[in-house]
Design an enzyme around this catalytic site. Structure first.
Site, PDB file in Angstrom:
ATOM      1  N   ASP A   1     -12.622 -16.736  10.410  1.00  0.00           N
ATOM      2  CA  ASP A   1     -13.274 -15.965   9.345  1.00  0.00           C
ATOM      3  C   ASP A   1     -14.716 -15.617   9.729  1.00  0.00           C
TER       4      ASP A   1
ATOM      5  N   TYR B   1      -2.686 -10.049  15.587  1.00  0.00           N
ATOM      6  CA  TYR B   1      -2.579  -8.993  14.574  1.00  0.00           C
ATOM      7  C   TYR B   1      -3.679  -7.950  14.781  1.00  0.00           C
TER       8      TYR B   1
ATOM      9  N   ARG C   1     -12.269 -21.387   7.244  1.00  0.00           N
ATOM     10  CA  ARG C   1     -10.985 -21.043   7.883  1.00  0.00           C
ATOM     11  C   ARG C   1     -11.293 -20.487   9.266  1.00  0.00           C
TER      12      ARG C   1
ATOM     13  N   THR D   1     -10.471  -5.280  10.449  1.00  0.00           N
ATOM     14  CA  THR D   1     -10.413  -6.397  11.392  1.00  0.00           C
ATOM     15  C   THR D   1     -10.790  -5.946  12.805  1.00  0.00           C
TER      16      THR D   1
ATOM     17  N   ASP E   1      11.950   2.178   5.884  1.00  0.00           N
ATOM     18  CA  ASP E   1      11.501   0.778   5.816  1.00  0.00           C
ATOM     19  C   ASP E   1      12.668  -0.122   6.196  1.00  0.00           C
ATOM     20  N   ASN E   2      12.369  -1.218   6.858  1.00  0.00           N
ATOM     21  CA  ASN E   2      13.447  -2.180   7.152  1.00  0.00           C
ATOM     22  C   ASN E   2      13.466  -3.331   6.145  1.00  0.00           C
TER      23      ASN E   2
ATOM     24  N   SER F   1      11.651  -5.777   5.709  1.00  0.00           N
ATOM     25  CA  SER F   1      11.359  -7.125   6.224  1.00  0.00           C
ATOM     26  C   SER F   1      10.294  -7.810   5.385  1.00  0.00           C
TER      27      SER F   1
ATOM     28  N   ASN G   1      -1.801 -15.671   1.834  1.00  0.00           N
ATOM     29  CA  ASN G   1      -2.889 -15.868   2.792  1.00  0.00           C
ATOM     30  C   ASN G   1      -4.192 -15.310   2.260  1.00  0.00           C
TER      31      ASN G   1
ATOM     32  N   LYS H   1      -3.663  -3.832  16.151  1.00  0.00           N
ATOM     33  CA  LYS H   1      -4.291  -2.649  15.540  1.00  0.00           C
ATOM     34  C   LYS H   1      -5.185  -1.934  16.557  1.00  0.00           C
TER      35      LYS H   1
ATOM     36  N   SER I   1      -7.399  -1.264  10.405  1.00  0.00           N
ATOM     37  CA  SER I   1      -7.981  -2.311   9.572  1.00  0.00           C
ATOM     38  C   SER I   1      -9.421  -2.578   9.981  1.00  0.00           C
TER      39      SER I   1
ATOM     40  N   ILE J   1       0.849  -1.202   0.000  1.00  0.00           N
ATOM     41  CA  ILE J   1       0.000   0.000   0.000  1.00  0.00           C
ATOM     42  C   ILE J   1       0.886   1.254   0.000  1.00  0.00           C
TER      43      ILE J   1
HETATM   44  P1  NAD Z   1       3.398  -4.674   3.451  1.00  0.00           P
HETATM   45  O1  NAD Z   1       3.951  -5.778   4.271  1.00  0.00           O
HETATM   46  O2  NAD Z   1       3.465  -4.784   1.969  1.00  0.00           O
HETATM   47  O3  NAD Z   1       4.052  -3.285   3.892  1.00  0.00           O
HETATM   48  C1  NAD Z   1       4.496  -3.044   5.194  1.00  0.00           C
HETATM   49  C2  NAD Z   1       5.897  -2.466   5.106  1.00  0.00           C
HETATM   50  O4  NAD Z   1       6.370  -2.194   6.439  1.00  0.00           O
HETATM   51  C3  NAD Z   1       6.905  -3.433   4.465  1.00  0.00           C
HETATM   52  O5  NAD Z   1       7.619  -2.745   3.467  1.00  0.00           O
HETATM   53  C4  NAD Z   1       7.811  -3.844   5.625  1.00  0.00           C
HETATM   54  O6  NAD Z   1       9.131  -4.135   5.198  1.00  0.00           O
HETATM   55  C5  NAD Z   1       7.733  -2.616   6.531  1.00  0.00           C
HETATM   56  N1  NAD Z   1       7.988  -2.883   7.957  1.00  0.00           N
HETATM   57  C6  NAD Z   1       7.441  -3.850   8.732  1.00  0.00           C
HETATM   58  N2  NAD Z   1       7.923  -3.761   9.987  1.00  0.00           N
HETATM   59  C7  NAD Z   1       8.792  -2.712  10.003  1.00  0.00           C
HETATM   60  C8  NAD Z   1       9.616  -2.138  11.012  1.00  0.00           C
HETATM   61  N3  NAD Z   1       9.681  -2.644  12.227  1.00  0.00           N
HETATM   62  N4  NAD Z   1      10.367  -1.064  10.690  1.00  0.00           N
HETATM   63  C9  NAD Z   1      10.348  -0.563   9.438  1.00  0.00           C
HETATM   64  N5  NAD Z   1       9.606  -1.073   8.436  1.00  0.00           N
HETATM   65  C10 NAD Z   1       8.837  -2.144   8.725  1.00  0.00           C
HETATM   66  O7  NAD Z   1       1.870  -4.477   3.917  1.00  0.00           O
HETATM   67  P2  NAD Z   1       0.717  -3.572   3.299  1.00  0.00           P
HETATM   68  O8  NAD Z   1      -0.332  -4.478   2.765  1.00  0.00           O
HETATM   69  O9  NAD Z   1       1.280  -2.508   2.442  1.00  0.00           O
HETATM   70  O10 NAD Z   1       0.118  -2.955   4.640  1.00  0.00           O
HETATM   71  C11 NAD Z   1       0.501  -1.687   5.119  1.00  0.00           C
HETATM   72  C12 NAD Z   1      -0.198  -1.431   6.443  1.00  0.00           C
HETATM   73  O11 NAD Z   1      -1.604  -1.522   6.261  1.00  0.00           O
HETATM   74  C13 NAD Z   1       0.149  -2.449   7.538  1.00  0.00           C
HETATM   75  O12 NAD Z   1       0.242  -1.779   8.769  1.00  0.00           O
HETATM   76  C14 NAD Z   1      -1.039  -3.381   7.528  1.00  0.00           C
HETATM   77  O13 NAD Z   1      -1.243  -3.999   8.769  1.00  0.00           O
HETATM   78  C15 NAD Z   1      -2.165  -2.432   7.183  1.00  0.00           C
HETATM   79  N6  NAD Z   1      -3.331  -3.096   6.573  1.00  0.00           N
HETATM   80  C16 NAD Z   1      -3.142  -3.889   5.474  1.00  0.00           C
HETATM   81  C17 NAD Z   1      -4.230  -4.555   4.911  1.00  0.00           C
HETATM   82  C18 NAD Z   1      -4.042  -5.467   3.726  1.00  0.00           C
HETATM   83  O14 NAD Z   1      -4.906  -6.328   3.511  1.00  0.00           O
HETATM   84  N7  NAD Z   1      -2.978  -5.333   2.937  1.00  0.00           N
HETATM   85  C19 NAD Z   1      -5.507  -4.392   5.466  1.00  0.00           C
HETATM   86  C20 NAD Z   1      -5.667  -3.545   6.560  1.00  0.00           C
HETATM   87  C21 NAD Z   1      -4.560  -2.899   7.110  1.00  0.00           C
HETATM   88  N1  UFG Z   2     -10.516 -16.962   1.097  1.00  0.00           N
HETATM   89  C1  UFG Z   2     -10.654 -18.198   0.480  1.00  0.00           C
HETATM   90  N2  UFG Z   2      -9.513 -18.811   0.064  1.00  0.00           N
HETATM   91  C2  UFG Z   2      -8.268 -18.293   0.216  1.00  0.00           C
HETATM   92  C3  UFG Z   2      -8.147 -17.019   0.852  1.00  0.00           C
HETATM   93  C4  UFG Z   2      -9.304 -16.397   1.283  1.00  0.00           C
HETATM   94  O1  UFG Z   2     -11.750 -18.715   0.317  1.00  0.00           O
HETATM   95  O2  UFG Z   2      -7.280 -18.915  -0.176  1.00  0.00           O
HETATM   96  C5  UFG Z   2     -11.749 -16.250   1.524  1.00  0.00           C
HETATM   97  C6  UFG Z   2     -11.823 -15.996   3.010  1.00  0.00           C
HETATM   98  O3  UFG Z   2     -12.422 -17.091   3.672  1.00  0.00           O
HETATM   99  C7  UFG Z   2     -12.670 -14.709   3.060  1.00  0.00           C
HETATM  100  C8  UFG Z   2     -12.284 -13.984   1.764  1.00  0.00           C
HETATM  101  O4  UFG Z   2     -11.724 -14.979   0.914  1.00  0.00           O
HETATM  102  O5  UFG Z   2     -14.043 -15.035   2.977  1.00  0.00           O
HETATM  103  C9  UFG Z   2     -11.246 -12.877   1.992  1.00  0.00           C
HETATM  104  O6  UFG Z   2     -10.117 -13.432   2.678  1.00  0.00           O
HETATM  105  P1  UFG Z   2      -8.735 -12.625   2.812  1.00  0.00           P
HETATM  106  O7  UFG Z   2      -7.787 -13.517   3.547  1.00  0.00           O
HETATM  107  O8  UFG Z   2      -8.305 -12.108   1.486  1.00  0.00           O
HETATM  108  O9  UFG Z   2      -9.140 -11.352   3.674  1.00  0.00           O
HETATM  109  P2  UFG Z   2      -9.768 -11.249   5.127  1.00  0.00           P
HETATM  110  O10 UFG Z   2     -11.061 -10.497   4.989  1.00  0.00           O
HETATM  111  O11 UFG Z   2      -9.810 -12.539   5.816  1.00  0.00           O
HETATM  112  O12 UFG Z   2      -8.692 -10.362   5.873  1.00  0.00           O
HETATM  113  C10 UFG Z   2      -8.004  -9.282   5.234  1.00  0.00           C
HETATM  114  C11 UFG Z   2      -6.620  -9.170   5.837  1.00  0.00           C
HETATM  115  C12 UFG Z   2      -6.722  -8.754   7.274  1.00  0.00           C
HETATM  116  C13 UFG Z   2      -7.492  -7.481   7.355  1.00  0.00           C
HETATM  117  C14 UFG Z   2      -8.859  -7.653   6.733  1.00  0.00           C
HETATM  118  C15 UFG Z   2      -9.630  -6.361   6.733  1.00  0.00           C
HETATM  119  O13 UFG Z   2      -5.938 -10.411   5.754  1.00  0.00           O
HETATM  120  O14 UFG Z   2      -5.451  -8.539   7.792  1.00  0.00           O
HETATM  121  O15 UFG Z   2      -8.702  -8.105   5.383  1.00  0.00           O
HETATM  122  O16 UFG Z   2      -8.872  -5.345   6.209  1.00  0.00           O
HETATM  123  F1  UFG Z   2      -7.634  -7.134   8.641  1.00  0.00           F
END
Ligand code: NAD
Ligand code: UFG
Length: 341
Positions: free
Chosen positions: A297, A151, A294, A129, A34-35, A37, A200, A155, A127, A15
């Protein structure tokens, strides 16, 4: 008010990288922290190409004071967009301390260093979540919160900590953005989501199945109380999500309270809806098998996004078909993500 220095923690991630493009195009000066990771320098290189300018990148960890101090001493930071965090729900259950250390402690450390440098403006990646298993949908920001895994709890804890920070000193400007399910990729096909190992989340799993890296998609349950029995979510294009951050940053200094804002589309689609849309748009078959639910869920989760419209003048624009098309373009151009090059 543009031309401000913005520190983007986690700016090399999924993002963050999409948001950095729009921030630069809007005239902000960006410093990525960014680290790596869960990301690579390659994503930043590609963003630099897209915006045709070099970007300041500081490799560091939000848990290390000295790493943060260096940045705040070198640059007068106006605001922080705080994406850095770990996000794998399953891993968080196995390794809760890793998640609390990285996400919660890291954020406390960040806020302490910010305050020392009189930088009191932060946008935080929360999130959907945090809504746990909502009683009804659509979900608005007044709904009660809960979390069932470390997780999600990280948040919630961070939201609470930031609220306390605000109440202790109301000169802080804090925006908590609650994202629903971000998918899609930049239209160029050069940046996108690059999960390590087996994905995932649904969309990367679908696109990896379509390209032949996975044999079939496991659909986790078809006996939910939804229109076709599969789970319903609010999928939002990552570029729309990124735009929400620019709007929040544009307005952050005008807010006179801590803001909690949903970023979603307001539309719920089932797993089968997404599979069908993906197949239609890409012409690729996505073989699937119905399997057990799962753990953890919920049936249905989608946003009431009207508060974001009201306070940020933001709403999502891209359709599910566009999200699928952009995901596929990224996946097909980069079958192995950033490792392809
Ligand atoms: P991402 O893993 O692609 O990006 C996170 C970045 O943070 C990575 O580049 C990672 O290297 C860096 N990072 C992690 N720990 C660190 C640390 N200790 N110091 C410095 N850098 C660090 O994930 P994303 O999907 O881009 O998500 C960004 C944010 O949005 C996260 O906080 C995540 O929890 C939140 N979020 C994501 C989703 C989703 O589905 N992608 C949904 C809701 C919230
Ligand atoms: N699903 C499958 N098969 C898969 C993966 C997912 O059927 O292989 C289903 C899940 O059961 C769910 C839907 O697809 O019904 C979405 O699943 P995701 O894992 O893509 O997303 P979630 O809604 O479970 O969770 C995601 C992030 C969380 C975040 C949340 C809300 O993983 O970290 O969205 O932002 F908090």
């Amino acid at each position: 008010m543009k031309n401000r220095n913005i520190l983007v923690t986690g700016g090399a991630g999924y993002i963050g990288s999409h948001t950095v493009i729009l921030l630069i195009k809007s005239g902000y000066n960006i410093i990525i922290f960014d680290n790596f990771s869960n990301s690579s320098r390659e994503s930043v290189k590609r963003v630099e190409k897209l915006v045709d300018t070099s970007i300041t990148v500081v490799e560091g960890d939000i848990r290390k004071r000295e790493d943060l101090q260096k940045v705040f001493i070198s640059y007068k930071i106006d605001s922080v967009i705080h994406f850095a965090g770990l996000k794998a729900v399953g891993e968080s259950v196995e390794k809760p301390l890793k998640y609390y250390d990285n996400n919660v402690y890291g954020t406390i450390n960040l806020c302490q260093v910010m305050a020392e440098h009189d930088c009191k403006s932060i946008i935080f990646s929360s999130s959907a979540t945090v809504y746990g298993d909502p009683k009804t949908t659509p979900i608005d920001e007044s709904f009660s919160t809960s979390a069932t895994n470390p997780y999600g709890k990280s948040k919630l804890f961070i939201e609470e900590i930031l609220r306390d920070v605000y109440f202790s000193d109301t000169s802080w400007k804090i925006v908590l953005l609650r994202y629903f399910n971000p998918i899609g990729a930049h239209a160029s096909g050069t940046i996108g989501e690059d999960p390590t190992g087996i994905p995932n989340n649904l969309m990367p799993f679908i696109s990896q199945t379509a390209i032949g890296k996975r044999k079939y998609l496991s659909i986790f349950g078809n006996d939910y109380d939804t229109h076709d029995g599969t789970g319903v979510r609010d999928y939002i294009h990552v570029v729309d999500l990124a735009k929400g951050h620019v709007k929040a940053l544009d307005k952050i200094h005008t807010f006179n309270k801590i803001m909690t804002i949903n970023l979603g589309t307001g539309e719920g689609y089932s797993v089968l809806d997404v599979v069908k849309a993906f197949e239609k748009v890409t012409g690729k078959k996505v073989p699937y098998k119905i399997e057990a639910r799962r753990a953890g869920d919920i049936a249905t989760c989608y946003a009431d996004p009207s508060y974001a419209k009201k306070v940020l003048d933001w709403k999502s624009e891209k359709t599910l078909e566009e999200m699928c098309a952009d995901t596929w373009y990224w996946q097909s151009q980069n079958p192995n993500g950033y490792q392809s090059h």
